[in-house]
Design a protein around this motif. Sequence first.
Motif, PDB file in Angstrom:
ATOM      1  N   GLU A 303       0.839  -1.202   0.000  1.00  0.00           N
ATOM      2  CA  GLU A 303       0.000   0.000   0.000  1.00  0.00           C
ATOM      3  C   GLU A 303       0.871   1.247   0.000  1.00  0.00           C
ATOM      4  O   GLU A 303       1.789   1.375   0.812  1.00  0.00           O
ATOM      5  CB  GLU A 303      -0.905   0.007   1.237  1.00  0.00           C
ATOM      6  CG  GLU A 303      -1.785   1.247   1.334  1.00  0.00           C
ATOM      7  CD  GLU A 303      -2.548   1.301   2.641  1.00  0.00           C
ATOM      8  OE1 GLU A 303      -3.635   0.706   2.698  1.00  0.00           O
ATOM      9  OE2 GLU A 303      -2.037   1.927   3.608  1.00  0.00           O
ATOM     10  N   ILE A 304       0.565   2.173  -0.906  1.00  0.00           N
ATOM     11  CA  ILE A 304       1.261   3.464  -0.992  1.00  0.00           C
ATOM     12  C   ILE A 304       0.225   4.565  -0.776  1.00  0.00           C
ATOM     13  O   ILE A 304      -0.836   4.562  -1.402  1.00  0.00           O
ATOM     14  CB  ILE A 304       1.942   3.656  -2.359  1.00  0.00           C
ATOM     15  CG1 ILE A 304       2.902   2.500  -2.674  1.00  0.00           C
ATOM     16  CG2 ILE A 304       2.682   4.993  -2.397  1.00  0.00           C
ATOM     17  CD1 ILE A 304       4.071   2.382  -1.740  1.00  0.00           C
ATOM     18  N   ARG A 305       0.547   5.509   0.104  1.00  0.00           N
ATOM     19  CA  ARG A 305      -0.330   6.659   0.325  1.00  0.00           C
ATOM     20  C   ARG A 305       0.506   7.803   0.872  1.00  0.00           C
ATOM     21  O   ARG A 305       1.679   7.633   1.202  1.00  0.00           O
ATOM     22  CB  ARG A 305      -1.452   6.314   1.308  1.00  0.00           C
ATOM     23  CG  ARG A 305      -0.965   5.937   2.702  1.00  0.00           C
ATOM     24  CD  ARG A 305      -2.140   5.751   3.656  1.00  0.00           C
ATOM     25  NE  ARG A 305      -1.724   5.283   4.968  1.00  0.00           N
ATOM     26  CZ  ARG A 305      -1.302   6.075   5.956  1.00  0.00           C
ATOM     27  NH1 ARG A 305      -1.220   7.384   5.758  1.00  0.00           N
ATOM     28  NH2 ARG A 305      -0.956   5.581   7.127  1.00  0.00           N
ATOM     29  N   ASP A 306      -0.126   8.970   0.976  1.00  0.00           N
ATOM     30  CA  ASP A 306       0.502  10.095   1.655  1.00  0.00           C
ATOM     31  C   ASP A 306       0.277   9.960   3.149  1.00  0.00           C
ATOM     32  O   ASP A 306      -0.771   9.470   3.603  1.00  0.00           O
ATOM     33  CB  ASP A 306      -0.088  11.414   1.156  1.00  0.00           C
ATOM     34  CG  ASP A 306       0.543  12.618   1.836  1.00  0.00           C
ATOM     35  OD1 ASP A 306       1.725  12.898   1.558  1.00  0.00           O
ATOM     36  OD2 ASP A 306      -0.129  13.232   2.669  1.00  0.00           O
ATOM     37  N   ALA A 307       1.260  10.416   3.939  1.00  0.00           N
ATOM     38  CA  ALA A 307       1.194  10.237   5.392  1.00  0.00           C
ATOM     39  C   ALA A 307      -0.046  10.867   5.994  1.00  0.00           C
ATOM     40  O   ALA A 307      -0.584  10.369   6.996  1.00  0.00           O
ATOM     41  CB  ALA A 307       2.449  10.809   6.046  1.00  0.00           C
ATOM     42  N   ILE A 308      -0.536  11.972   5.422  1.00  0.00           N
ATOM     43  CA  ILE A 308      -1.727  12.628   5.973  1.00  0.00           C
ATOM     44  C   ILE A 308      -2.831  12.716   4.914  1.00  0.00           C
ATOM     45  O   ILE A 308      -3.669  13.606   4.966  1.00  0.00           O
ATOM     46  CB  ILE A 308      -1.390  14.018   6.553  1.00  0.00           C
ATOM     47  CG1 ILE A 308      -0.661  14.896   5.526  1.00  0.00           C
ATOM     48  CG2 ILE A 308      -0.558  13.892   7.813  1.00  0.00           C
ATOM     49  CD1 ILE A 308      -0.398  16.314   6.027  1.00  0.00           C
ATOM     50  N   TYR A 309      -2.804  11.781   3.957  1.00  0.00           N
ATOM     51  CA  TYR A 309      -3.869  11.603   2.970  1.00  0.00           C
ATOM     52  C   TYR A 309      -4.080  12.822   2.080  1.00  0.00           C
ATOM     53  O   TYR A 309      -5.186  13.079   1.619  1.00  0.00           O
ATOM     54  CB  TYR A 309      -5.177  11.202   3.672  1.00  0.00           C
ATOM     55  CG  TYR A 309      -5.096   9.835   4.298  1.00  0.00           C
ATOM     56  CD1 TYR A 309      -5.314   8.681   3.541  1.00  0.00           C
ATOM     57  CD2 TYR A 309      -4.774   9.693   5.643  1.00  0.00           C
ATOM     58  CE1 TYR A 309      -5.228   7.421   4.121  1.00  0.00           C
ATOM     59  CE2 TYR A 309      -4.678   8.440   6.234  1.00  0.00           C
ATOM     60  CZ  TYR A 309      -4.907   7.309   5.468  1.00  0.00           C
ATOM     61  OH  TYR A 309      -4.801   6.060   6.037  1.00  0.00           O
ATOM     62  N   ARG A 310      -3.022  13.582   1.835  1.00  0.00           N
ATOM     63  CA  ARG A 310      -3.103  14.621   0.819  1.00  0.00           C
ATOM     64  C   ARG A 310      -2.949  13.963  -0.544  1.00  0.00           C
ATOM     65  O   ARG A 310      -2.731  12.772  -0.666  1.00  0.00           O
ATOM     66  CB  ARG A 310      -2.000  15.653   1.019  1.00  0.00           C
ATOM     67  CG  ARG A 310      -1.966  16.329   2.369  1.00  0.00           C
ATOM     68  CD  ARG A 310      -0.644  17.044   2.564  1.00  0.00           C
ATOM     69  NE  ARG A 310       0.463  16.112   2.424  1.00  0.00           N
ATOM     70  CZ  ARG A 310       1.723  16.463   2.208  1.00  0.00           C
ATOM     71  NH1 ARG A 310       2.034  17.734   2.086  1.00  0.00           N
ATOM     72  NH2 ARG A 310       2.663  15.555   2.106  1.00  0.00           N
ATOM     73  N   GLY A 311      -3.008  14.778  -1.591  1.00  0.00           N
ATOM     74  CA  GLY A 311      -2.764  14.255  -2.919  1.00  0.00           C
ATOM     75  C   GLY A 311      -3.173  15.240  -3.997  1.00  0.00           C
ATOM     76  O   GLY A 311      -4.002  16.123  -3.779  1.00  0.00           O
ATOM     77  N   ARG A 312      -2.556  15.118  -5.155  1.00  0.00           N
ATOM     78  CA  ARG A 312      -2.910  15.844  -6.369  1.00  0.00           C
ATOM     79  C   ARG A 312      -1.982  15.325  -7.465  1.00  0.00           C
ATOM     80  O   ARG A 312      -1.217  14.380  -7.254  1.00  0.00           O
ATOM     81  CB  ARG A 312      -2.799  17.359  -6.180  1.00  0.00           C
ATOM     82  CG  ARG A 312      -1.413  17.851  -5.865  1.00  0.00           C
ATOM     83  CD  ARG A 312      -1.406  19.329  -5.548  1.00  0.00           C
ATOM     84  NE  ARG A 312      -0.045  19.816  -5.401  1.00  0.00           N
ATOM     85  CZ  ARG A 312       0.258  20.986  -4.870  1.00  0.00           C
ATOM     86  NH1 ARG A 312      -0.689  21.780  -4.420  1.00  0.00           N
ATOM     87  NH2 ARG A 312       1.526  21.376  -4.781  1.00  0.00           N
ATOM     88  N   GLU A 313      -2.039  15.954  -8.637  1.00  0.00           N
ATOM     89  CA  GLU A 313      -1.323  15.401  -9.793  1.00  0.00           C
ATOM     90  C   GLU A 313       0.184  15.292  -9.584  1.00  0.00           C
ATOM     91  O   GLU A 313       0.832  14.412 -10.155  1.00  0.00           O
ATOM     92  CB  GLU A 313      -1.605  16.258 -11.034  1.00  0.00           C
ATOM     93  CG  GLU A 313      -3.044  16.223 -11.528  1.00  0.00           C
ATOM     94  CD  GLU A 313      -3.894  17.312 -10.894  1.00  0.00           C
ATOM     95  OE1 GLU A 313      -3.543  17.774  -9.791  1.00  0.00           O
ATOM     96  OE2 GLU A 313      -4.907  17.707 -11.504  1.00  0.00           O
TER      97      GLU A 313
END
Length: 769
Positions: A303-313
């Motif tokens: 599983e890959i994600r941002d540590a605080i669930y941010r995101g964009r392109e």
Amino acid sequence: MGRRRIGIAWVAAASLLATGAAAQGQVGRQSPQIGFVYPAGGQRGTTVDVTVGGQFLGAAAEVRISGLGVSGAVVDYMRPPNGKEQTEIREITEQARKKLIEQAKGGTPPSRQAIADLVRTMAKEKGITDKQLEAFARYMRERSDPKRQPNPQLAESVTVRMTFAPDAEPGPRELRLWTPRGLSNPLRLEVGLLGEMREGEPNNTAAISTRVPALPVVINGQIEPGDVDRFTFAAKKGQQIVAAVAARRLMPYLADAVPGWFQATATLYDAAGREVAFDDDYRFDPDPVLICRIPADGEYALEIRDAIYRGREDFVYRVSLGELPWVTSAFPLGGRRGSQARVALTGVNLPADHVDIDLSAAAADRQPFCVATADGRRSNVLSFAVGDLPEINERESDDAAPAALTLPVVVNGLIGRPGDRDTFRLHLRKDDRVVAEVAARRLGSPLDSLLTLTDAAGRTLALNDDHEDKGAGLVTHQADSLLTFAAPADGDYLLTLTDAQRAGGDAYGYRLRVSRPQPDFELRVAPSAVNGRGGDTVAITVCAVRRDGLAGNIRLRLVDAPAGFTLSGDWVPAGAQSIQLTLTLPARTNDRTMALKLVGEAEVDGRKIVREATAADNMMQAFIYHHMVVASAWVADVAPVRWAATPLRPAADVDHPLELAAGRGGRLTVKLPANVAAEAIRFELSDPPPGVSIAKLAPSKGSVDVIFAVDATAAKGGTRGNLILLATQIVTPAAEEGQPPPKPRSVALGTVPAIPFLVLAEPTAVRQP
């Protein structure tokens, strides 16, 4: 200490860097800016379509890539719909909906697909293309997503077809786009050896995860707001699986996000959903690396994600996944130029326990190296330091019998266990000046060094934990120590090195330089791409990394520049870390894009030191901090003009600094182009020195006197630097019959070549240029 500090940066130079970019824009050209490349690489021997997102990318015509073996071609461009297009498409959509409802006559409401088909037909009749409809649909989807914030800096995109030659050297490249506005900033693109794949959305749960058909592989993905990406694969008991994430490595700094980069996390789950391993960084590196011995045969999910669930392109990542070689420690961390070095290695899946490095022809101060397995799988790349001083390897000794050092020397050492301390004895004469500098964190070691100097009686004379190296723009936690001291008396002194967190182990290597001061400097010049029209004057920034007490003036000059390039304000004043100056572009040139070379020259004890400036780009981190991130080349892109305008310039040659005095200020006469009315000109200072401002303008025929004021409470006597004047012209459009009088508007006119200045310590007669 041991916590990662986010704010280590050239904050003092931040305003110079920011206003330098703004000054470049004053000539009325918005240079193309790119914010992400996805996927950010490809396997050699393949052709891959990648998306490059950014701003001001219209008419992108060429792809420029550093190095050999990789080429690219622009195949498509997309931008958000403008206001007129949005209105037209909304009206067409409403007309189509009403028409189909009327045709249904109270029956089954029209489907979305039926409305879309009719919209497409009606739009085509009005000259609206499918691409414009697609851009409008994407725009509406993004606007309706409550997790997404509008970001004009990423709103445009260019599709580039990348071709990776079969013999392309693996490793990083720089990608730039070229448009008629000039060259974009560079972004990282990686050439790989392994097969590659992309994530498939949606893949945020175990049930719909992306299947990895075989290992090893490089996975490419993007994290959208609140997104989680999952990848399932089969593994066998005992396999040493490595999952190395590249995220911050691809995009070092984000201007509008805290902590200033995509902070990826990696988690490994078994088939039952139990967590097997987790990592959110690798030692001090924000990019995580999972190294896991598989406990049982079966299916696993990464599983890959941002540590605080941010995101964009621009939250782009690459994961190298499989039984890959990974070096966890190397010793020594460097060697002497001209020698042969044997480096001991530890890690997983390594083909050998050492590697031999040939330094006989080493020119640079860093030499990258890695190891490869028989089937061609390459390990992570490490940096090996190359020096010119005599070197020794540290030998373990207790504090009662510390090793004696003969200066100058570089000690290759290791804090081999928690609480370990290495102590060295120095015999010095009164007033001897000595520098002790640790290189560890900058070479990939997790050591958080602490240097302490004591006299023979054990009294602490000097201590240093962290010293900021402004030349290390990508190190997020500066943890290497540096001491400069003068011996108060003849005698023996003890220099002790330990880890500030009392940590230690095989990876905690260091290089300790102990020597007399060796004054030196490095230079960074930004931006790495200077864009302008023929004859324009453009502001640039030079930052100086001063070492071992080098404090004097650094003179700057162009070397082998094409005809017509002129540098103004060509110095870094004594003690200054950065300065804004200007580069005037040739009015006429046969080439559009040209490589430039800038060198600096300083004098120490009658000895000249000449260093070439390294190209760099100012990158903002988390709204406030600025970093100079190194680029591969310094280039200028000069757009042709039909006729060369008369440039703004001082009315007289400046053969001495403009003197500014409290209470008296100073005066500078600027000569104007013949077709410009002096009364319509306005000037502003780009990043003025403290206490210096423009008091008023005195126009006359063909010129304007700029009169400066100096606030004695804010200005510091002896301050030297350059004044950068940005000129605008107030233009009133012609009135149209029956219309209200038009409002005057400000039009960028250009930049005056940099004016060296001196703030006088005492009010006195002021010399004018």
